[in-house]
Design a protein around this motif. Sequence first.
Motif, PDB file in Angstrom:
ATOM      1  N   PHE A 106       0.559  -1.362   0.079  1.00 28.77           N
ATOM      2  CA  PHE A 106      -0.109   0.032   0.231  1.00 28.77           C
ATOM      3  C   PHE A 106       0.958   0.945   0.152  1.00 28.77           C
ATOM      4  O   PHE A 106       1.681   1.258   0.615  1.00 28.77           O
ATOM      5  N   LYS A 107       1.024   2.358  -0.790  1.00 30.39           N
ATOM      6  CA  LYS A 107       1.571   3.427  -1.127  1.00 30.39           C
ATOM      7  C   LYS A 107       1.078   4.244   0.042  1.00 30.39           C
ATOM      8  O   LYS A 107       0.259   4.435   0.825  1.00 30.39           O
ATOM      9  N   GLY A 108       2.306   4.775   0.484  1.00 31.92           N
ATOM     10  CA  GLY A 108       2.081   5.437   2.060  1.00 31.92           C
ATOM     11  C   GLY A 108       1.389   4.913   3.147  1.00 31.92           C
ATOM     12  O   GLY A 108       1.060   5.709   3.868  1.00 31.92           O
ATOM     13  N   CYS A 109       2.094   3.760   3.452  1.00 31.85           N
ATOM     14  CA  CYS A 109       1.187   3.721   4.717  1.00 31.85           C
ATOM     15  C   CYS A 109       2.197   2.891   6.045  1.00 31.85           C
ATOM     16  O   CYS A 109       3.730   1.935   4.536  1.00 31.85           O
ATOM     17  N   THR A 110       2.248   2.970   7.144  1.00 33.26           N
ATOM     18  CA  THR A 110       3.237   2.505   8.082  1.00 33.26           C
ATOM     19  C   THR A 110       2.899   1.728   9.486  1.00 33.26           C
ATOM     20  O   THR A 110       1.736   1.764   8.995  1.00 33.26           O
ATOM     21  N   ILE A 111       3.839   0.873   9.488  1.00 27.02           N
ATOM     22  CA  ILE A 111       3.240  -0.066  10.622  1.00 27.02           C
ATOM     23  C   ILE A 111       3.925   0.198  11.987  1.00 27.02           C
ATOM     24  O   ILE A 111       4.980   0.878  11.612  1.00 27.02           O
ATOM     25  N   LEU A 112       3.230   0.350  12.506  1.00 25.40           N
ATOM     26  CA  LEU A 112       3.509   1.164  13.970  1.00 25.40           C
ATOM     27  C   LEU A 112       4.168  -0.137  14.962  1.00 25.40           C
ATOM     28  O   LEU A 112       3.711  -0.982  14.633  1.00 25.40           O
TER      29      LEU A 112
ATOM     30  N   GLU B 120       0.108  -1.936  25.713  1.00 23.56           N
ATOM     31  CA  GLU B 120       0.371  -0.479  25.612  1.00 23.56           C
ATOM     32  C   GLU B 120       1.416   0.931  25.222  1.00 23.56           C
ATOM     33  O   GLU B 120       1.071   1.813  24.577  1.00 23.56           O
ATOM     34  N   ALA B 121       2.596  -0.186  24.793  1.00 23.01           N
ATOM     35  CA  ALA B 121       3.062   0.442  23.925  1.00 23.01           C
ATOM     36  C   ALA B 121       2.709   0.773  22.582  1.00 23.01           C
ATOM     37  O   ALA B 121       2.596   1.705  22.039  1.00 23.01           O
TER      38      ALA B 121
END
Length: 386
Positions: free
Chosen positions: A353-359, A378-379
């Motif tokens: 996916f364009k421009g997506c980030t995984i936290l 919690e994190a």
Amino acid sequence: MNISESILYVGVDDTDIELFEHQYPVEEGISYNSYIIMDEHIAIMDTADRRKSSEWLSNVKTALGDKKPQYLVIQHLEPDHSGSIQVIIDEYPEIKLVGSAKTQQMIAQFIDTDVSGRFMAVKEGDKLELGSHVLNFVMAPMVHWPEVMVSYESTEKVLFSADGFGTFGALCNNVPWIDEATHYYFNIVGKYGPSVQTLLKKAGGLEIGRIAPLHGPVLPEDGKELSYYIGKYDAWSKYEPEVKGVVLCHSSLHGNTIEAVERLAADLEAAGEEVEVIDLNTEDVSEAVEKCFMYDRIVLASVTYDGGLFPSMQDLLYHLSLKNFQNRKFGLVENGSWGPMAAKKMTEFIEGFKGCTILDPVVTIRTRRTAADEEQFEALKRALLA
């Protein structure tokens, strides 16, 4: 729903249909909009799905009386709008068909009659003078088929917008535009944001008083200005989220994943975040697609199933990939009793996916959420709130 004394509505409602395109639940039905411009030369604007051909033709004949139409303007060939072309050319054998060059190329796929001798192919900027009314044609390829065009009637300042600005919902049910517009846009048109942007730029040079789509109400309605609707389309087609909040989509096998993420949702709400929780096993995937487009952050929580994703989560991510999903932040939660793999599989989709980030962190639980998992939840909460 006549637009004026000269521009008449001849469309039909379909309240019997359960799945539009055999995939989208439409509890409020849908309308197949069609219009007639009455002038020295009469033009019919699009037809209706063949499910409603008889009713549509009856509406046309009632509106026309003993008059005969000179033109059928075909803005979009998808069968829910072209399904009655054959019946109108059978009823009025001398009628001329007007459409884009691509429509001329494709039309034989949709009707049996050879219309090559009476098809008028138009291009960007061409006009059709009907008398006091003049249609100006604007090409709109890939909104959301390649042959699409829209028509601007310059005397009464009406934009006939094809599928643009359409909604689910039969007109007889009086569904407000915004209630169905997002569900319709993100599932029908959502993939084609750049094409919508191109059309909006063209429309920006027109003095538009009304918008007449092929589904849903003529706009404006409810006292809103046209800028409201155009602004929505501008934001949606830029893939900009409308809601600052978190949509949490989960697919659970025995309920442990649900319990884990419902606690996360409650913690986020307690921190003042707007949160919506979707059970992918019970909610239609089109609703989940809509919500993912609406929110700026998404949490996906899936059990591992046969070494991969649970089918309902797989289905959501597949549909998001089809719709050119982009520009969002994802939090991931996986569950696996003996071989967790869901996060890896979800990541493979999201990386496309364009421009997506995984936290960080990606949360892994083993069968159920325990006290040992609280630090990673919690994190993740802090990352979502950051």
